[in-house]
Design a protein around this motif. Structure first.
Motif, PDB file in Angstrom:
ATOM      1  N   GLU A  12       0.837  -1.201   0.000  1.00 52.21           N
ATOM      2  CA  GLU A  12       0.000   0.000   0.000  1.00 52.21           C
ATOM      3  C   GLU A  12       0.878   1.259   0.000  1.00 52.21           C
ATOM      4  O   GLU A  12       0.508   2.289   0.572  1.00 52.21           O
ATOM      5  CB  GLU A  12      -0.927   0.029   1.232  1.00 52.21           C
ATOM      6  CG  GLU A  12      -1.762  -1.209   1.470  1.00 52.21           C
ATOM      7  CD  GLU A  12      -2.983  -1.328   0.556  1.00 52.21           C
ATOM      8  OE1 GLU A  12      -3.144  -0.468  -0.352  1.00 52.21           O
ATOM      9  OE2 GLU A  12      -3.756  -2.269   0.742  1.00 52.21           O
ATOM     10  N   ASP A  41       2.815  -6.551   6.047  1.00 57.11           N
ATOM     11  CA  ASP A  41       2.569  -7.993   5.928  1.00 57.11           C
ATOM     12  C   ASP A  41       3.278  -8.550   4.692  1.00 57.11           C
ATOM     13  O   ASP A  41       2.650  -9.096   3.797  1.00 57.11           O
ATOM     14  CB  ASP A  41       1.038  -8.187   5.858  1.00 57.11           C
ATOM     15  CG  ASP A  41       0.629  -9.642   5.793  1.00 57.11           C
ATOM     16  OD1 ASP A  41       1.487 -10.502   6.047  1.00 57.11           O
ATOM     17  OD2 ASP A  41      -0.544  -9.903   5.483  1.00 57.11           O
ATOM     18  N   ASP A  94      -5.433   1.412   3.062  1.00 56.09           N
ATOM     19  CA  ASP A  94      -5.624   1.819   1.667  1.00 56.09           C
ATOM     20  C   ASP A  94      -6.417   3.111   1.516  1.00 56.09           C
ATOM     21  O   ASP A  94      -6.888   3.416   0.425  1.00 56.09           O
ATOM     22  CB  ASP A  94      -6.313   0.681   0.898  1.00 56.09           C
ATOM     23  CG  ASP A  94      -7.613   0.251   1.554  1.00 56.09           C
ATOM     24  OD1 ASP A  94      -7.998   0.871   2.560  1.00 56.09           O
ATOM     25  OD2 ASP A  94      -8.236  -0.703   1.062  1.00 56.09           O
ATOM     26  N   LYS A 129     -18.526  -7.415  -4.853  1.00 51.43           N
ATOM     27  CA  LYS A 129     -18.034  -7.517  -3.467  1.00 51.43           C
ATOM     28  C   LYS A 129     -19.178  -7.209  -2.497  1.00 51.43           C
ATOM     29  O   LYS A 129     -19.290  -7.829  -1.447  1.00 51.43           O
ATOM     30  CB  LYS A 129     -16.911  -6.503  -3.208  1.00 51.43           C
ATOM     31  CG  LYS A 129     -15.647  -6.819  -3.931  1.00 51.43           C
ATOM     32  CD  LYS A 129     -14.546  -5.912  -3.480  1.00 51.43           C
ATOM     33  CE  LYS A 129     -13.938  -6.418  -2.191  1.00 51.43           C
ATOM     34  NZ  LYS A 129     -12.514  -6.091  -2.098  1.00 51.43           N
ATOM     35  N   SER A 202      -7.406  -4.325  -4.477  1.00 50.46           N
ATOM     36  CA  SER A 202      -7.949  -5.097  -3.359  1.00 50.46           C
ATOM     37  C   SER A 202      -7.191  -6.423  -3.281  1.00 50.46           C
ATOM     38  O   SER A 202      -6.835  -7.004  -4.300  1.00 50.46           O
ATOM     39  CB  SER A 202      -9.428  -5.373  -3.571  1.00 50.46           C
ATOM     40  OG  SER A 202      -9.858  -6.286  -2.590  1.00 50.46           O
ATOM     41  N   LYS A 203      -6.944  -6.889  -2.056  1.00 53.72           N
ATOM     42  CA  LYS A 203      -6.168  -8.116  -1.893  1.00 53.72           C
ATOM     43  C   LYS A 203      -7.066  -9.338  -1.823  1.00 53.72           C
ATOM     44  O   LYS A 203      -6.599 -10.459  -1.684  1.00 53.72           O
ATOM     45  CB  LYS A 203      -5.339  -8.048  -0.603  1.00 53.72           C
ATOM     46  CG  LYS A 203      -4.530  -6.762  -0.442  1.00 53.72           C
ATOM     47  CD  LYS A 203      -3.555  -6.561  -1.585  1.00 53.72           C
ATOM     48  CE  LYS A 203      -2.745  -5.290  -1.479  1.00 53.72           C
ATOM     49  NZ  LYS A 203      -3.473  -4.049  -1.595  1.00 53.72           N
TER      50      LYS A 203
HETATM   51  N1  UDP Z   1      -3.927  -6.721   3.975  1.00 53.15           N
HETATM   52  C1  UDP Z   1      -2.879  -7.290   4.699  1.00 53.15           C
HETATM   53  N2  UDP Z   1      -2.475  -8.556   4.371  1.00 53.15           N
HETATM   54  C2  UDP Z   1      -3.052  -9.277   3.371  1.00 53.15           C
HETATM   55  C3  UDP Z   1      -4.133  -8.695   2.671  1.00 53.15           C
HETATM   56  C4  UDP Z   1      -4.544  -7.419   3.002  1.00 53.15           C
HETATM   57  O1  UDP Z   1      -2.346  -6.667   5.619  1.00 53.15           O
HETATM   58  O2  UDP Z   1      -2.628 -10.413   3.119  1.00 53.15           O
HETATM   59  C5  UDP Z   1      -4.366  -5.346   4.305  1.00 53.15           C
HETATM   60  C6  UDP Z   1      -4.474  -4.416   3.112  1.00 53.15           C
HETATM   61  O3  UDP Z   1      -3.228  -3.838   2.784  1.00 53.15           O
HETATM   62  C7  UDP Z   1      -5.470  -3.395   3.600  1.00 53.15           C
HETATM   63  C8  UDP Z   1      -6.411  -4.256   4.462  1.00 53.15           C
HETATM   64  O4  UDP Z   1      -5.689  -5.421   4.809  1.00 53.15           O
HETATM   65  O5  UDP Z   1      -4.849  -2.428   4.425  1.00 53.15           O
HETATM   66  C9  UDP Z   1      -7.687  -4.609   3.729  1.00 53.15           C
HETATM   67  O6  UDP Z   1      -7.403  -5.208   2.486  1.00 53.15           O
HETATM   68  P1  UDP Z   1      -8.143  -4.780   1.129  1.00 53.15           P
HETATM   69  O7  UDP Z   1      -8.265  -3.301   1.063  1.00 53.15           O
HETATM   70  O8  UDP Z   1      -7.446  -5.448   0.002  1.00 53.15           O
HETATM   71  O9  UDP Z   1      -9.587  -5.430   1.341  1.00 53.15           O
HETATM   72  P2  UDP Z   1     -10.981  -4.837   0.811  1.00 53.15           P
HETATM   73  O10 UDP Z   1     -11.059  -3.388   1.262  1.00 53.15           O
HETATM   74  O11 UDP Z   1     -10.925  -4.947  -0.685  1.00 53.15           O
HETATM   75  O12 UDP Z   1     -12.023  -5.687   1.448  1.00 53.15           O
END
Ligand code: UDP
Ligand code: MG
Length: 316
Positions: A12, A41, A94, A129, A202-203
């Motif tokens: 990020e 991470d 993020d 999502k 997104s992860k």
């Molecule tokens: N994240 C992490 N490790 C992982 C996957 C995600 O620390 O293996 C963090 C990511 O950087 C973000 C948070 O978890 O700060 C949420 O992830 P993301 O934004 O991808 O999820 P979404 O908002 O799409 O549900």
């Protein structure tokens, strides 16, 4: 009162400096005694360099760098372990979560809640999502009784003792409010502003929901039957055995009606019934469930720590 902000992140880099600036703005405006813990991470981008830079210029900022990507739950757990605040607030790195919400979280905590979970009422994420997420939240509420609109929100605030009691591993981070409620903590929620992702990706993809459902089953089982697995497995076993007995009776009655009711035929029908699959299969299956229950009970009896069977609110 000290506030710890725990921020897990994976690739990020573009967001971190702006996030730090936004947090500092809120902390200064409200005069918070804050510590900021970034957990990298296993990022493969510049994230760690940026954390080092931010932390060199701001003594409130600390960083933890994982050797590889261990997942968000692990990152949060490392952050919780390091955090020293009375209140611990998690947020995503993020920029989708807005630090301006922090004061409202703390105000709600002061009303006596132990956990406040964010609710992205107006989400800025694609429909594929948002829709599964609604279904998932409904299921969690139905199965666990913890009816939050948005279990998956990254922004949540906890009293420190809540986190001292809960061990995070796997992908359990979505279920901390459920685990906390199961220990008798008061859980509430607060609507939060949600922003579209500006940088990076997104992860998590669609598989999150299949895995999330399996995790939900596990959490449901553990919070209800974790200390008495035979009540669950044994109930299934006994029910199947009862069905087997009904199957046996129907089989015997059927045979007797077919053969004609004489003493010899009753004997033949009763013995033949014992070998019918309608009796044997359920009995064997039922016995297997109960045997599995005994193995589970044996495991619990060897690993249980008796003082985790209850949770004390106050003593004097
Ligand atoms: N994240 C992490 N490790 C992982 C996957 C995600 O620390 O293996 C963090 C990511 O950087 C973000 C948070 O978890 O700060 C949420 O992830 P993301 O934004 O991808 O999820 P979404 O908002 O799409 O549900
Ligand atoms: Mg996000």
């Amino acid at each position: 009162m000290q506030l710890s902000l725990v921020i897990p992140l994976y690739n990020e880099a573009e967001s971190l400096e702006q996030l730090h600036r936004e947090i500092c703005g809120v902390a200064e405006k409200n005069n918070y005694n804050v510590e900021i813990i970034f957990i990298d991470d296993g990022s493969t981008d510049q994230s760690w360099n940026i954390i080092e830079k931010i932390s060199a210029n701001d003594s409130r900022v600390r960083g933890i760098q994982f050797r590889r990507n261990f997942g968000k739950a692990a990152a949060l757990q490392a952050g919780f372990k390091a955090a020293q605040g009375d209140f611990i607030l998690t947020l995503d790195a993020d920029l989708q979560d807005d630090p301006k919400e922090i004061p409202d979280f703390l105000r709600l905590m002061e009303t006596g809640l132990d956990v406040v979970s964010g609710w992205k009422q107006r989400r800025h994420d694609p429909w594929h999502k948002v829709f599964p997420s609604r279904v998932f939240n409904g299921m969690i509420g139905f199965m666990t009784g913890v009816k939050l609109h948005d279990h998956n929100c990254g922004m949540k605030c906890y009293r420190r003792e809540v986190l001292d009691e809960i061990a995070l591993y796997g992908e359990r981070h979505r279920f901390i409010p459920v685990l906390a409620a199961a220990r008798g903590y008061k859980v509430g929620e607060k609507v939060v502003a949600h922003r579209a992702r500006q940088f990076g990706q997104s992860k998590y993809g669609f598989t999150r929901f299949a895995k999330g459902f399996l995790d939900l089953l596990t959490i449901w089982f553990l919070t209800r039957y974790g200390q008495r697995p035979q009540h669950f497995l044994g109930t299934i076993g006994l029910t199947i055995i009862a069905l087997g007995i009904v199957g046996y009776c129907l089989q015997v009655i059927g045979l007797m009606l077919g053969l004609g009711i004489t003493v010899a035929n009753i004997f033949v029908a009763c013995v033949a019934g014992l070998f019918s699959p309608y009796f044997l299969v359920p009995i064997l299956l039922g016995v297997l469930f109960i045997a599995l229950g005994f193995v589970a009970e044996l495991f619990v009896s060897k690993t249980i720590q008796a003082d985790t069977c209850y949770a004390v609110r106050k003593e004097r």
